[in-house]
Design a protein around this motif. Structure first.
Motif, PDB file in Angstrom:
ATOM      1  N   LEU A 179       3.003 -21.382 -38.608  1.00 39.90           N
ATOM      2  CA  LEU A 179       2.544 -20.039 -38.257  1.00 39.90           C
ATOM      3  C   LEU A 179       1.233 -20.104 -37.482  1.00 39.90           C
ATOM      4  CD1 LEU A 179       2.942 -16.998 -38.454  1.00 39.90           C
ATOM      5  CD2 LEU A 179       1.733 -17.067 -40.640  1.00 39.90           C
ATOM      6  N   TYR A 180       0.313 -20.936 -37.933  1.00 40.43           N
ATOM      7  CA  TYR A 180      -0.966 -21.092 -37.236  1.00 40.43           C
ATOM      8  C   TYR A 180      -0.755 -21.714 -35.859  1.00 40.43           C
ATOM      9  CZ  TYR A 180      -5.855 -22.248 -36.378  1.00 40.43           C
ATOM     10  OH  TYR A 180      -7.109 -22.357 -35.830  1.00 40.43           O
ATOM     11  N   GLN A 181       0.136 -22.683 -35.758  1.00 47.24           N
ATOM     12  CA  GLN A 181       0.416 -23.306 -34.465  1.00 47.24           C
ATOM     13  C   GLN A 181       1.007 -22.295 -33.490  1.00 47.24           C
ATOM     14  OE1 GLN A 181      -0.641 -26.351 -33.606  1.00 47.24           O
ATOM     15  NE2 GLN A 181      -1.573 -26.318 -35.627  1.00 47.24           N
ATOM     16  N   GLU A 182       1.877 -21.421 -33.978  1.00 44.31           N
ATOM     17  CA  GLU A 182       2.442 -20.362 -33.123  1.00 44.31           C
ATOM     18  C   GLU A 182       1.348 -19.391 -32.683  1.00 44.31           C
ATOM     19  OE1 GLU A 182       5.615 -19.780 -31.710  1.00 44.31           O
ATOM     20  OE2 GLU A 182       5.566 -21.896 -32.226  1.00 44.31           O
ATOM     21  N   PHE A 183       0.450 -19.052 -33.594  1.00 47.21           N
ATOM     22  CA  PHE A 183      -0.677 -18.189 -33.251  1.00 47.21           C
ATOM     23  C   PHE A 183      -1.513 -18.808 -32.134  1.00 47.21           C
ATOM     24  CE2 PHE A 183      -5.284 -17.804 -33.867  1.00 47.21           C
ATOM     25  CZ  PHE A 183      -5.462 -16.484 -33.483  1.00 47.21           C
ATOM     26  N   LEU A 184      -1.831 -20.089 -32.254  1.00 44.29           N
ATOM     27  CA  LEU A 184      -2.630 -20.759 -31.232  1.00 44.29           C
ATOM     28  C   LEU A 184      -1.908 -20.809 -29.893  1.00 44.29           C
ATOM     29  CD1 LEU A 184      -4.159 -23.761 -33.207  1.00 44.29           C
ATOM     30  CD2 LEU A 184      -5.291 -21.631 -32.516  1.00 44.29           C
ATOM     31  N   ALA A 185      -0.609 -21.076 -29.907  1.00 47.49           N
ATOM     32  CA  ALA A 185       0.162 -21.129 -28.665  1.00 47.49           C
ATOM     33  C   ALA A 185       0.208 -19.754 -27.999  1.00 47.49           C
ATOM     34  CB  ALA A 185       1.575 -21.643 -28.946  1.00 47.49           C
ATOM     35  N   GLU A 186       0.407 -18.724 -28.798  1.00 52.64           N
ATOM     36  CA  GLU A 186       0.458 -17.362 -28.259  1.00 52.64           C
ATOM     37  C   GLU A 186      -0.907 -16.970 -27.694  1.00 52.64           C
ATOM     38  OE1 GLU A 186       1.445 -13.071 -30.125  1.00 52.64           O
ATOM     39  OE2 GLU A 186       3.027 -14.593 -30.317  1.00 52.64           O
ATOM     40  N   ARG A 187      -1.950 -17.301 -28.407  1.00 50.38           N
ATOM     41  CA  ARG A 187      -3.309 -17.002 -27.934  1.00 50.38           C
ATOM     42  C   ARG A 187      -3.585 -17.690 -26.605  1.00 50.38           C
ATOM     43  NH1 ARG A 187      -8.165 -19.695 -28.653  1.00 50.38           N
ATOM     44  NH2 ARG A 187      -9.990 -18.367 -28.455  1.00 50.38           N
ATOM     45  N   GLU A 188      -3.146 -18.916 -26.467  1.00 50.31           N
ATOM     46  CA  GLU A 188      -3.331 -19.658 -25.220  1.00 50.31           C
ATOM     47  C   GLU A 188      -2.605 -18.960 -24.068  1.00 50.31           C
ATOM     48  OE1 GLU A 188      -4.925 -22.407 -22.735  1.00 50.31           O
ATOM     49  OE2 GLU A 188      -5.382 -22.187 -24.867  1.00 50.31           O
ATOM     50  N   GLU A 189      -1.403 -18.482 -24.313  1.00 50.70           N
ATOM     51  CA  GLU A 189      -0.659 -17.751 -23.281  1.00 50.70           C
ATOM     52  C   GLU A 189      -1.367 -16.454 -22.893  1.00 50.70           C
ATOM     53  OE1 GLU A 189       2.118 -18.678 -21.485  1.00 50.70           O
ATOM     54  OE2 GLU A 189       1.599 -20.582 -22.427  1.00 50.70           O
ATOM     55  N   ILE A 190      -1.926 -15.775 -23.861  1.00 43.56           N
ATOM     56  CA  ILE A 190      -2.656 -14.535 -23.573  1.00 43.56           C
ATOM     57  C   ILE A 190      -3.887 -14.839 -22.728  1.00 43.56           C
ATOM     58  CG2 ILE A 190      -3.973 -12.637 -24.608  1.00 43.56           C
ATOM     59  CD1 ILE A 190      -1.984 -13.022 -27.075  1.00 43.56           C
ATOM     60  N   LEU A 191      -4.594 -15.909 -23.047  1.00 47.21           N
ATOM     61  CA  LEU A 191      -5.767 -16.284 -22.263  1.00 47.21           C
ATOM     62  C   LEU A 191      -5.390 -16.668 -20.836  1.00 47.21           C
ATOM     63  CD1 LEU A 191      -7.805 -18.245 -24.952  1.00 47.21           C
ATOM     64  CD2 LEU A 191      -8.322 -15.983 -23.990  1.00 47.21           C
ATOM     65  N   LYS A 192      -4.259 -17.355 -20.663  1.00 47.11           N
ATOM     66  CA  LYS A 192      -3.779 -17.665 -19.305  1.00 47.11           C
ATOM     67  C   LYS A 192      -3.460 -16.385 -18.552  1.00 47.11           C
ATOM     68  CE  LYS A 192      -1.532 -22.034 -20.476  1.00 47.11           C
ATOM     69  NZ  LYS A 192      -0.229 -22.684 -20.604  1.00 47.11           N
ATOM     70  N   HIS A 193      -2.790 -15.464 -19.234  1.00 49.08           N
ATOM     71  CA  HIS A 193      -2.436 -14.185 -18.626  1.00 49.08           C
ATOM     72  C   HIS A 193      -3.702 -13.421 -18.230  1.00 49.08           C
ATOM     73  CE1 HIS A 193      -0.032 -10.661 -17.772  1.00 49.08           C
ATOM     74  NE2 HIS A 193      -0.803  -9.934 -18.573  1.00 49.08           N
ATOM     75  N   LYS A 194      -4.702 -13.434 -19.095  1.00 41.65           N
ATOM     76  CA  LYS A 194      -5.976 -12.774 -18.808  1.00 41.65           C
ATOM     77  C   LYS A 194      -6.597 -13.353 -17.542  1.00 41.65           C
ATOM     78  CE  LYS A 194     -10.584 -12.171 -20.849  1.00 41.65           C
ATOM     79  NZ  LYS A 194     -11.393 -12.991 -19.971  1.00 41.65           N
ATOM     80  N   TRP A 195      -6.600 -14.660 -17.428  1.00 42.87           N
ATOM     81  CA  TRP A 195      -7.181 -15.316 -16.259  1.00 42.87           C
ATOM     82  C   TRP A 195      -6.413 -14.934 -14.994  1.00 42.87           C
ATOM     83  CZ3 TRP A 195      -5.503 -19.049 -12.739  1.00 42.87           C
ATOM     84  CH2 TRP A 195      -6.500 -19.561 -11.905  1.00 42.87           C
ATOM     85  N   LEU A 196      -5.090 -15.024 -15.051  1.00 40.36           N
ATOM     86  CA  LEU A 196      -4.281 -14.706 -13.868  1.00 40.36           C
ATOM     87  C   LEU A 196      -4.457 -13.255 -13.425  1.00 40.36           C
ATOM     88  CD1 LEU A 196      -0.994 -16.570 -14.825  1.00 40.36           C
ATOM     89  CD2 LEU A 196      -2.553 -17.163 -12.957  1.00 40.36           C
ATOM     90  N   GLU A 197      -4.398 -12.338 -14.372  1.00 36.70           N
ATOM     91  CA  GLU A 197      -4.536 -10.927 -14.031  1.00 36.70           C
ATOM     92  C   GLU A 197      -5.954 -10.605 -13.556  1.00 36.70           C
ATOM     93  OE1 GLU A 197      -1.900  -8.747 -13.823  1.00 36.70           O
ATOM     94  OE2 GLU A 197      -0.822 -10.618 -14.167  1.00 36.70           O
ATOM     95  N   SER A 198      -6.937 -11.240 -14.114  1.00 34.29           N
ATOM     96  CA  SER A 198      -8.318 -11.049 -13.676  1.00 34.29           C
ATOM     97  C   SER A 198      -8.504 -11.549 -12.246  1.00 34.29           C
ATOM     98  CB  SER A 198      -9.291 -11.775 -14.616  1.00 34.29           C
ATOM     99  OG  SER A 198      -9.265 -11.208 -15.905  1.00 34.29           O
ATOM    100  N   GLU A 199      -7.884 -12.680 -11.931  1.00 35.12           N
ATOM    101  CA  GLU A 199      -7.944 -13.207 -10.564  1.00 35.12           C
ATOM    102  C   GLU A 199      -7.301 -12.232  -9.572  1.00 35.12           C
ATOM    103  OE1 GLU A 199      -9.215 -16.215  -9.112  1.00 35.12           O
ATOM    104  OE2 GLU A 199     -10.353 -16.139 -10.987  1.00 35.12           O
ATOM    105  N   LYS A 200      -6.207 -11.623  -9.966  1.00 28.30           N
ATOM    106  CA  LYS A 200      -5.508 -10.679  -9.080  1.00 28.30           C
ATOM    107  C   LYS A 200      -6.383  -9.490  -8.706  1.00 28.30           C
ATOM    108  CE  LYS A 200      -0.795 -11.475 -10.701  1.00 28.30           C
ATOM    109  NZ  LYS A 200       0.333 -10.858 -11.434  1.00 28.30           N
ATOM    110  N   VAL A 201      -7.120  -8.962  -9.688  1.00 26.97           N
ATOM    111  CA  VAL A 201      -7.913  -7.755  -9.433  1.00 26.97           C
ATOM    112  C   VAL A 201      -9.365  -8.062  -9.068  1.00 26.97           C
ATOM    113  CG1 VAL A 201      -6.450  -6.261 -10.836  1.00 26.97           C
ATOM    114  CG2 VAL A 201      -8.428  -7.374 -11.886  1.00 26.97           C
ATOM    115  N   GLY A 202      -9.771  -9.307  -9.157  1.00 23.80           N
ATOM    116  CA  GLY A 202     -11.112  -9.701  -8.740  1.00 23.80           C
ATOM    117  C   GLY A 202     -12.215  -9.493  -9.764  1.00 23.80           C
ATOM    118  N   HIS A 203     -11.843  -9.202 -11.005  1.00 20.77           N
ATOM    119  CA  HIS A 203     -12.841  -9.091 -12.074  1.00 20.77           C
ATOM    120  C   HIS A 203     -12.158  -9.315 -13.415  1.00 20.77           C
ATOM    121  CE1 HIS A 203     -11.456  -5.066 -13.377  1.00 20.77           C
ATOM    122  NE2 HIS A 203     -11.241  -4.858 -12.076  1.00 20.77           N
TER     123      HIS A 203
END
Length: 74
Positions: A21-45
């Protein structure tokens, strides 16, 4: 009698960190952080974690989880 603290059981932390369960949480969190970075790059902030989290849940979580389940069953 005093209840045992988490510090008195050094294996407790290891157990949590090894749990699936903890490993799944960490993997999901990592995906969210990647998504945050990608979407932030798209909008410039920085869009912030909460916005990235909600967007990822609405648009990507189901497919991501299905992919993880399919990999686990192979």
């Amino acid at each position: 009698m005093k209840a045992p603290s988490r510090r008195s059981n050094p294996n407790g932390k290891d157990f949590v960190q090894r749990s699936s369960l903890y490993q799944e949480f960490l993997a999901e969190r990592e995906e969210i952080l990647k998504h945050k970075w990608l979407e932030s790059e798209k909008v410039g902030h920085d869009i912030g974690f909460e916005r990235a989290l909600l967007d990822w849940i609405r648009n990507h979580r189901d497919n991501w989880r299905a992919g993880r389940q399919s990999q686990a069953s192979n």
